[in-house]
Design an enzyme around this catalytic site. Structure first.
Site, PDB file in Angstrom:
ATOM      1  N   ASP A 160       0.832  -1.202   0.000  1.00  0.00           N
ATOM      2  CA  ASP A 160       0.000   0.000   0.000  1.00  0.00           C
ATOM      3  C   ASP A 160       0.866   1.251   0.000  1.00  0.00           C
ATOM      4  O   ASP A 160       1.869   1.313   0.704  1.00  0.00           O
ATOM      5  CB  ASP A 160      -0.903   0.034   1.237  1.00  0.00           C
ATOM      6  CG  ASP A 160      -1.871  -1.139   1.285  1.00  0.00           C
ATOM      7  OD1 ASP A 160      -2.234  -1.637   0.202  1.00  0.00           O
ATOM      8  OD2 ASP A 160      -2.250  -1.540   2.400  1.00  0.00           O
ATOM      9  N   ASP A 189      -0.809  -2.808  -4.975  1.00  0.00           N
ATOM     10  CA  ASP A 189      -2.018  -3.022  -4.188  1.00  0.00           C
ATOM     11  C   ASP A 189      -2.762  -1.695  -4.051  1.00  0.00           C
ATOM     12  O   ASP A 189      -2.886  -0.959  -5.014  1.00  0.00           O
ATOM     13  CB  ASP A 189      -1.658  -3.635  -2.834  1.00  0.00           C
ATOM     14  CG  ASP A 189      -2.845  -4.332  -2.162  1.00  0.00           C
ATOM     15  OD1 ASP A 189      -3.959  -4.254  -2.703  1.00  0.00           O
ATOM     16  OD2 ASP A 189      -2.665  -4.939  -1.106  1.00  0.00           O
ATOM     17  N   ASP A 193      -5.385   2.592   2.233  1.00  0.00           N
ATOM     18  CA  ASP A 193      -6.156   1.531   2.875  1.00  0.00           C
ATOM     19  C   ASP A 193      -6.290   1.747   4.376  1.00  0.00           C
ATOM     20  O   ASP A 193      -5.345   2.206   5.043  1.00  0.00           O
ATOM     21  CB  ASP A 193      -5.486   0.175   2.644  1.00  0.00           C
ATOM     22  CG  ASP A 193      -5.786  -0.394   1.265  1.00  0.00           C
ATOM     23  OD1 ASP A 193      -6.396   0.319   0.448  1.00  0.00           O
ATOM     24  OD2 ASP A 193      -5.391  -1.547   1.011  1.00  0.00           O
ATOM     25  N   ARG A 242     -12.622   0.671  -5.876  1.00  0.00           N
ATOM     26  CA  ARG A 242     -12.292   0.994  -4.481  1.00  0.00           C
ATOM     27  C   ARG A 242     -12.010   2.487  -4.289  1.00  0.00           C
ATOM     28  O   ARG A 242     -10.929   2.886  -3.890  1.00  0.00           O
ATOM     29  CB  ARG A 242     -11.103   0.174  -3.985  1.00  0.00           C
ATOM     30  CG  ARG A 242     -11.314  -1.328  -4.072  1.00  0.00           C
ATOM     31  CD  ARG A 242     -10.163  -2.074  -3.446  1.00  0.00           C
ATOM     32  NE  ARG A 242     -10.338  -3.530  -3.558  1.00  0.00           N
ATOM     33  CZ  ARG A 242      -9.524  -4.438  -3.025  1.00  0.00           C
ATOM     34  NH1 ARG A 242      -8.472  -4.042  -2.328  1.00  0.00           N
ATOM     35  NH2 ARG A 242      -9.753  -5.725  -3.180  1.00  0.00           N
TER      36      ARG A 242
END
Length: 515
Positions: A160, A189, A193, A242
């Site tokens: 991340d 990724d 997050d 996302r």
């Protein structure tokens, strides 16, 4: 199933140019507000980062780790000013009782009251991510994180760009650029997050682009402990999905520009609730709904623009909010906020979002304003005692940060560079009672104000002085006693502060320059 990443940078750039041309931006520095944490990051006691603590300059990952580890405790406030490129090659593990760091990432674990801010010519975290775990009161501001991988070479923990997990509280991420150059198949990724009980976070005036995954709130359908997240004035460009993926919890998305969303945008699932206000969705697909599950989430929609947005057909695991999105819940937002009209969001976001944009913000009426001279979370550089005889300027940027310095002599244990490091705890003294210290730039700067700050206990030691344009030898100003010096705006590459007489040893902590 792996989703393909469609790169449409040329189309996006053209669309942005049209949007900027279509709205007049008012650059207003006279009424500029001081940047401060807002949204949910301002709740739960607020987010102040390292305000009030030492200011440390870092140009390597090792120096960032050292700054964290050299504190008196894991909660001692600190502002880490970062300039240059941080990567695996200049990041080494460091030991200390106030930190738990490593060499594969920038790890904020078990710490609080920390600001990391890009300064000078800018800061880039290249292929090395920032992970926040079991920490609180963190500010991340004005830098780029790019191409962080979870597999391939080099490898960063988790993959991340910025990841938060395990009881994280109060994080403000502001004026950042988070980007990748591919998707999961290429080793990348998420960009932003939040997992395992992360709460009270704001992402503002930032860019997320060129990735298969924007960011998630909750790592699985059972991880619904994350909540109270605000996203505002961000650019989401060329992302697959996302944006965010919300599993449970409450979130707020307002005045963001979504452009080039390939598969799905705001994905509220498993009882998640999000208020979606005055966003501009452009050239995208399925920008709002519950996707890839039958565990429904909910949304409240107000004032959004859907410009060339396509919607898929509903199915068992596919629940788009469009083609005519309506609210399916009501969300109570506990803080005040000013909404730009959705039609001017593309131009406002283009002028403000991302690193190295001067920390510009919106005033909530489709106008752009510049910030106060010191980035939020950066404690004032004024000494706590014996301040200058005049107050520092209230607008502008300290041009000495990121500049160079030299002088005529320096006492043992002091440095010319100490007057341009933004810290009141370091200083320069001449080897005697008189001497010169200078600030210099590689290209000409126009300045009209200088602030000379003296160390506590030494204020009044400087008697007669001159401020000299080193390029021409012209005396810009002269006087007795240090403090704030104003003069006719002058373009120069080097300015000298010359101490002619002194009643004691001069000790200068900062030589600030302003336009």
């Amino acid at each position: 199933m792996r989703r393909s990443l469609a790169l449409r940078v040329g189309t996006v750039a053209a669309a942005m140019a049209v949007a900027v041309a279509g709205v007049a931006l008012s650059m207003n520095t006279a009424t500029a507000q001081a940047n401060a944490a807002n949204g949910y990051a301002a709740q739960n006691g607020g987010t102040t980062g390292g305000a009030g603590g030492a200011v440390v300059r870092a140009t390597t990952g090792t120096q960032i780790n050292q700054a964290l580890c050299n504190r008196a405790s894991a909660s001692t406030p600190i502002v880490i000013q970062v300039e240059g490129t941080i990567n695996h090659g200049n990041t080494a593990d460091v030991s200390g009782s106030s930190c738990d760091v490593g060499s594969t990432l920038i790890d904020l674990k078990g710490v609080s009251n920390v600001t990391i801010v890009g300064v000078g010519s800018g800061a880039v975290f290249d292929q090395i991510g920032i992970h926040i775990r079991e920490s609180s009161n963190i500010i991340l501001q004005n830098f780029t994180v790019r191409n962080v991988k979870k597999s391939g070479s080099p490898t960063s923990n988790g993959g991340d760009a910025i990841g938060m997990e395990s009881g994280v509280r109060n994080v403000w991420a502001d004026h950042l650029t988070l980007e990748a150059s591919g998707g999961e198949a290429e080793g990348f990724d998420g960009l932003f997050d939040m997992k395992n009980d992360t709460k009270y976070v704001t992402l503002s005036y930032s860019i997320m682009r060129n990735s298969e995954r924007g960011g998630l709130i909750g790592s699985s359908e059972s991880d619904v402990s994350n909540s109270f997240i605000t996203f505002h004035h961000n650019l989401y460009q060329n992302l697959n999905s996302r944006i965010p993926l919300l599993r449970g919890g409450t979130a707020h998305s307002y005045n963001n520009h979504f452009v080039g969303v390939v598969e799905s945008g705001i994905n509220s699932r498993v009882g998640g609730r999000i208020q979606v206000d005055n966003n501009y969705f452009e050239d995208s697909k399925d920008v709002l709904g519950t996707f890839y599950t039958d565990e429904m989430g909910y949304w409240e929609v107000n004032g959004n623009v859907y410009d060339n947005v396509t919607w898929s057909s509903p199915g068992t695991d596919n629940h788009p909010a469009g083609p005519n999105p309506v609210s399916t819940t009501s969300v109570s937002i506990p803080y005040s906020f000013s909404l730009d009209n959705a039609n001017c969001v593309p131009s406002v976001v283009a002028a403000t979002a991302g690193a190295n944009k001067g920390l510009k913000t919106s005033d909530g009426s489709c106008s752009v304003q510049s910030p106060s001279p010191t980035p939020t979370g950066n404690p004032p550089t004024t000494p706590t005692t014996d301040p200058p005889t005049s107050p520092p300027p209230t607008t502008g940027v300290n041009l000495s940060l990121g500049a160079g310095a030299d002088g005529s002599s320096k006492a043992s244990g002091t440095s010319y560079g100490n007057v341009i490091d933004g810290s009141a705890s370091t200083l320069w003294s001449p080897s005697g009672t008189t001497g010169r210290v200078s600030v210099k730039w590689s290209s000409a700067k126009t300045i009209d104000t200088v602030v000379i700050r003296e160390a506590a206990g030494s204020v009044g030691n400087i008697d007669d002085w001159q401020l000299v344009n080193n390029d021409t030898g012209a005396v810009l100003a002269s006087g007795t006693g240090a403090g704030t010096i104003t003069f006719t705006a002058t373009s120069l590459t080097k300015v000298n502060f010359v101490i002619l007489t002194a009643s004691g040893t001069p000790k200068i902590t900062e030589f600030e320059t302003y336009a």
